[in-house]
Design an enzyme around this catalytic site. Structure first.
Site, PDB file in Angstrom:
ATOM      1  N   GLU A 282       0.831  -1.200   0.000  1.00 30.01           N
ATOM      2  CA  GLU A 282       0.000   0.000   0.000  1.00 30.01           C
ATOM      3  C   GLU A 282       0.873   1.261   0.000  1.00 30.01           C
ATOM      4  O   GLU A 282       0.524   2.273  -0.617  1.00 30.01           O
ATOM      5  CB  GLU A 282      -0.935   0.005   1.208  1.00 30.01           C
ATOM      6  CG  GLU A 282      -1.986  -1.101   1.194  1.00 30.01           C
ATOM      7  CD  GLU A 282      -2.882  -1.017  -0.032  1.00 30.01           C
ATOM      8  OE1 GLU A 282      -3.406   0.073  -0.319  1.00 30.01           O
ATOM      9  OE2 GLU A 282      -3.028  -2.051  -0.720  1.00 30.01           O
ATOM     10  N   TRP A 285       1.864   1.707  -3.530  1.00 36.01           N
ATOM     11  CA  TRP A 285       0.793   2.333  -4.316  1.00 36.01           C
ATOM     12  C   TRP A 285       0.815   3.848  -4.124  1.00 36.01           C
ATOM     13  O   TRP A 285       0.661   4.616  -5.083  1.00 36.01           O
ATOM     14  CB  TRP A 285      -0.571   1.796  -3.895  1.00 36.01           C
ATOM     15  CG  TRP A 285      -1.025   0.567  -4.627  1.00 36.01           C
ATOM     16  CD1 TRP A 285      -1.085  -0.706  -4.145  1.00 36.01           C
ATOM     17  CD2 TRP A 285      -1.504   0.495  -5.980  1.00 36.01           C
ATOM     18  NE1 TRP A 285      -1.559  -1.560  -5.112  1.00 36.01           N
ATOM     19  CE2 TRP A 285      -1.834  -0.855  -6.243  1.00 36.01           C
ATOM     20  CE3 TRP A 285      -1.686   1.443  -6.989  1.00 36.01           C
ATOM     21  CZ2 TRP A 285      -2.337  -1.275  -7.474  1.00 36.01           C
ATOM     22  CZ3 TRP A 285      -2.188   1.021  -8.220  1.00 36.01           C
ATOM     23  CH2 TRP A 285      -2.507  -0.324  -8.450  1.00 36.01           C
ATOM     24  N   TRP A 314     -20.320  10.126 -20.827  1.00 33.57           N
ATOM     25  CA  TRP A 314     -20.907   9.862 -19.512  1.00 33.57           C
ATOM     26  C   TRP A 314     -22.371  10.302 -19.497  1.00 33.57           C
ATOM     27  O   TRP A 314     -22.739  11.272 -20.158  1.00 33.57           O
ATOM     28  CB  TRP A 314     -20.136  10.619 -18.431  1.00 33.57           C
ATOM     29  CG  TRP A 314     -18.675  10.293 -18.369  1.00 33.57           C
ATOM     30  CD1 TRP A 314     -17.646  11.044 -18.858  1.00 33.57           C
ATOM     31  CD2 TRP A 314     -18.076   9.126 -17.803  1.00 33.57           C
ATOM     32  NE1 TRP A 314     -16.445  10.426 -18.626  1.00 33.57           N
ATOM     33  CE2 TRP A 314     -16.671   9.243 -17.983  1.00 33.57           C
ATOM     34  CE3 TRP A 314     -18.580   7.992 -17.162  1.00 33.57           C
ATOM     35  CZ2 TRP A 314     -15.774   8.278 -17.540  1.00 33.57           C
ATOM     36  CZ3 TRP A 314     -17.687   7.030 -16.716  1.00 33.57           C
ATOM     37  CH2 TRP A 314     -16.300   7.166 -16.907  1.00 33.57           C
ATOM     38  N   ASN A 349     -11.047   1.621   2.606  1.00 28.49           N
ATOM     39  CA  ASN A 349     -10.478   1.542   1.262  1.00 28.49           C
ATOM     40  C   ASN A 349     -11.253   0.612   0.335  1.00 28.49           C
ATOM     41  O   ASN A 349     -11.468   0.932  -0.838  1.00 28.49           O
ATOM     42  CB  ASN A 349      -9.014   1.099   1.328  1.00 28.49           C
ATOM     43  CG  ASN A 349      -8.354   1.147  -0.046  1.00 28.49           C
ATOM     44  OD1 ASN A 349      -8.276   2.201  -0.661  1.00 28.49           O
ATOM     45  ND2 ASN A 349      -7.908   0.005  -0.547  1.00 28.49           N
ATOM     46  N   TRP A 367     -15.926  10.196 -13.667  1.00 23.50           N
ATOM     47  CA  TRP A 367     -15.100   9.945 -12.483  1.00 23.50           C
ATOM     48  C   TRP A 367     -14.673  11.248 -11.809  1.00 23.50           C
ATOM     49  O   TRP A 367     -14.460  11.287 -10.586  1.00 23.50           O
ATOM     50  CB  TRP A 367     -13.861   9.118 -12.836  1.00 23.50           C
ATOM     51  CG  TRP A 367     -12.919   9.751 -13.829  1.00 23.50           C
ATOM     52  CD1 TRP A 367     -12.930   9.605 -15.185  1.00 23.50           C
ATOM     53  CD2 TRP A 367     -11.826  10.633 -13.536  1.00 23.50           C
ATOM     54  NE1 TRP A 367     -11.915  10.340 -15.757  1.00 23.50           N
ATOM     55  CE2 TRP A 367     -11.210  10.975 -14.771  1.00 23.50           C
ATOM     56  CE3 TRP A 367     -11.298  11.162 -12.361  1.00 23.50           C
ATOM     57  CZ2 TRP A 367     -10.107  11.816 -14.859  1.00 23.50           C
ATOM     58  CZ3 TRP A 367     -10.191  12.010 -12.448  1.00 23.50           C
ATOM     59  CH2 TRP A 367      -9.614  12.326 -13.683  1.00 23.50           C
ATOM     60  N   TRP A 390      -9.580   6.866  -8.335  1.00 23.46           N
ATOM     61  CA  TRP A 390     -10.773   7.080  -9.153  1.00 23.46           C
ATOM     62  C   TRP A 390     -10.545   6.662 -10.602  1.00 23.46           C
ATOM     63  O   TRP A 390     -11.422   6.043 -11.230  1.00 23.46           O
ATOM     64  CB  TRP A 390     -11.213   8.540  -9.068  1.00 23.46           C
ATOM     65  CG  TRP A 390     -12.152   8.736  -7.919  1.00 23.46           C
ATOM     66  CD1 TRP A 390     -11.844   9.171  -6.656  1.00 23.46           C
ATOM     67  CD2 TRP A 390     -13.550   8.446  -7.904  1.00 23.46           C
ATOM     68  NE1 TRP A 390     -12.964   9.159  -5.860  1.00 23.46           N
ATOM     69  CE2 TRP A 390     -14.030   8.731  -6.601  1.00 23.46           C
ATOM     70  CE3 TRP A 390     -14.447   7.984  -8.857  1.00 23.46           C
ATOM     71  CZ2 TRP A 390     -15.364   8.549  -6.247  1.00 23.46           C
ATOM     72  CZ3 TRP A 390     -15.779   7.810  -8.502  1.00 23.46           C
ATOM     73  CH2 TRP A 390     -16.224   8.094  -7.220  1.00 23.46           C
TER      74      TRP A 390
END
Length: 487
Positions: A282, A285, A314, A349, A367, A390
């Site tokens: 993590e 990331w 969208w 998360n 998004w 996102w």
């Protein structure tokens, strides 16, 4: 002449390279007979309320920052350092103001931490063009941006090879956080309370302080990290570190986090079976997304990593977006997660992925709408992580074929909140509902409560909506619309 430490997203005394370099510079000047009587260190924090508004910084995060700036001021006073807190609405105002401030306070040298976001980098570049004596120190990542590259010398665009290289580099480093420097001068009187002239929302659910962040870190690494891989996806369990609010504003550093994990599991960077590997992943990331911001500045400009994402059609239905924001989609796991965010300023998360997938795939809402809503409400708001998460969920980010990944909220609900304890906490109107109907809500065109929700027929008066859209239909529609993202 004086030395200045300019605090930004590094509101801590420990493991602060910019602070240590400022002290070292000042002490070297003190050794000079010419400067021995007037060299000292001062500190600066700039409150840019209009810039924060434009960046959608959450009022709860602003409150959290204010609390930590007050704590920082007290800590600096014990080191003999005065903290100046200045309100300047925009970054451009900082650029115009800085030369006169340095001259007025006889500042010879400034030390500050680099920041990866584009507006912050542009501000710093403008300051350097003025030939101001500022050293921008790289310490926002464990491995500096630009140092984790492929064989062609380019930034990795996929996480897995990045993380492998990152772990190789990190394993060769001495992960030794810096101590708080010794006082540079006699302690100063306790400073007056600092109040930001900005919209704020109470962050009282989160304890403040560098010491508190270290306590949470040590407790997590000693008690929970070994079970993190097995329990991290269950929102009803207290199994995550809860360090993200402190990391986001620099109350604790990523290096401190890694050092604490390696202190107990020294093999974690090289042993794939280590209990600490998943949590350290993590941290990788976090570094990946921060490195991407530097390598691809368009990510700070609301642009899709996959440029085809900017042409997606969208639906952007306002009413459906509002239902998502308010936690009334008719999917209990989605609604519970959104209510957790709205009430606490934080979201588990796993649930961030669930609600992001639901908004972008089930409802086909851009998004960027969801990213902005998160930023406006999260106590741990961080552009790199928020943008990266996102775009990963929407299918516009760094992934091989992500457009057809559509989370099934019913499966996520039954798998990760099997007894619905998390759901019932945040959606109390369902506290007496049957488990099977919580996890498998029945879609009807009627927006009222579906008939079989409760075993007690008298409980039907509870107002909970039917699912806003049927899952199979939404999944098929999303794949058709988002297939344009296929590389």
């Amino acid at each position: 002449m004086k030395t200045l430490i300019w605090f930004r997203q590094d509101l801590r005394l420990a493991d602060n390279l910019a602070l240590c370099e400022a002290f070292a510079y000042a002490k070297s000047a003190l050794s000079s007979p010419i400067k021995a009587n007037n060299e000292q260190v001062e500190a600066l924090y700039v409150v840019s309320t209009e810039q924060w508004r434009r960046h959608d910084v959450a009022p709860i995060q602003i409150d959290f920052i204010e609390r930590h700036v007050n704590i920082l001021a007290k800590g600096l006073a014990t080191l003999g350092v005065k903290l100046h807190v200045v309100h300047l609405p925009l970054f451009d105002d900082v650029v115009e103001w800085m030369p006169s401030f340095l001259a007025q306070h006889q500042i010879e040298k400034v030390f500050a931490t680099q920041e990866p976001e584009i507006n912050e980098r542009q501000r710093d570049e403008k300051l350097l063009k003025l030939r101001l004596p500022i050293d921008f120190v790289a310490q926002d990542c464990i491995v500096n941006a630009g140092c984790v590259n492929n064989l062609s010398g380019q930034m990795y665009k996929v996480f897995t090879p990045f993380s492998k290289k990152w772990r190789e580099i990190t394993a060769s480093m001495a992960i030794a956080p810096l101590a708080v420097p010794k006082p540079i001068a006699a302690a100063l009187p306790e400073p007056s309370a600092i109040v930001f002239d900005a919209e704020k929302k109470s962050s009282h659910l989160w304890r403040a302080g560098e010491g508190e962040a270290k306590r949470i870190l040590e407790q997590f690494c000693s008690q929970s990290i070994q079970d993190y891989q097995l329990e991290r996806d269950f929102p009803a369990l207290d199994s995550t570190s809860k360090l993200s609010p402190y990391l986001a504003i620099g109350v604790i550093s990523a290096k401190q986090c890694l050092a604490s994990a390696l202190n107990r599991f020294p093999e974690a960077l090289v042993d794939d079976t280590s209990p600490a590997k998943t949590w350290i992943n993590e941290l990788a990331w976090r570094e990946f997304y921060r490195h991407l911001l530097v390598a691809f500045p368009r990510l700070s400009k609301e642009k899709s990593f996959n440029e085809k994402g900017d042409s997606v059609q969208w639906r952007n239905n306002i009413e459906e977006f509002s239902a998502w924001c308010e936690g009334r989609t008719g999917y209990p796991i989605v609604d519970a997660a959104m209510r957790q965010l709205n009430q606490t300023g934080w979201m588990h998360n796993r649930l961030r992925m669930v609600v992001a997938s639901f908004l972008t795939k089930h409802l086909l809402v851009d998004w960027r709408w969801g990213e902005r809503y998160f930023r406006q409400h999260l106590i741990d708001g961080d552009l790199a992580a928020n943008n990266g998460g996102w775009q990963w969920s929407a299918g516009t980010g760094c992934d091989a074929q992500p457009y057809f990944r559509v989370f099934n909220p019913m499966n996520q609900s039954s798998k990760f909140d099997p007894d619905a304890s998390f759901i019932k906490h945040y959606v109390p109107e369902l506290k007496d509902a049957l488990l099977k109907t919580i996890h498998q809500p029945t879609f009807t065109k009627d927006t009222q409560m579906f008939d079989d929700l409760f075993s007690d027929k008298q409980a039907k008066s509870v107002n909970y909506p039917s699912p806003i859209v049927e899952h199979s239909f939404a999944r098929k529609r999303a794949i058709e619309v988002l297939s344009s993202l296929k590389r």
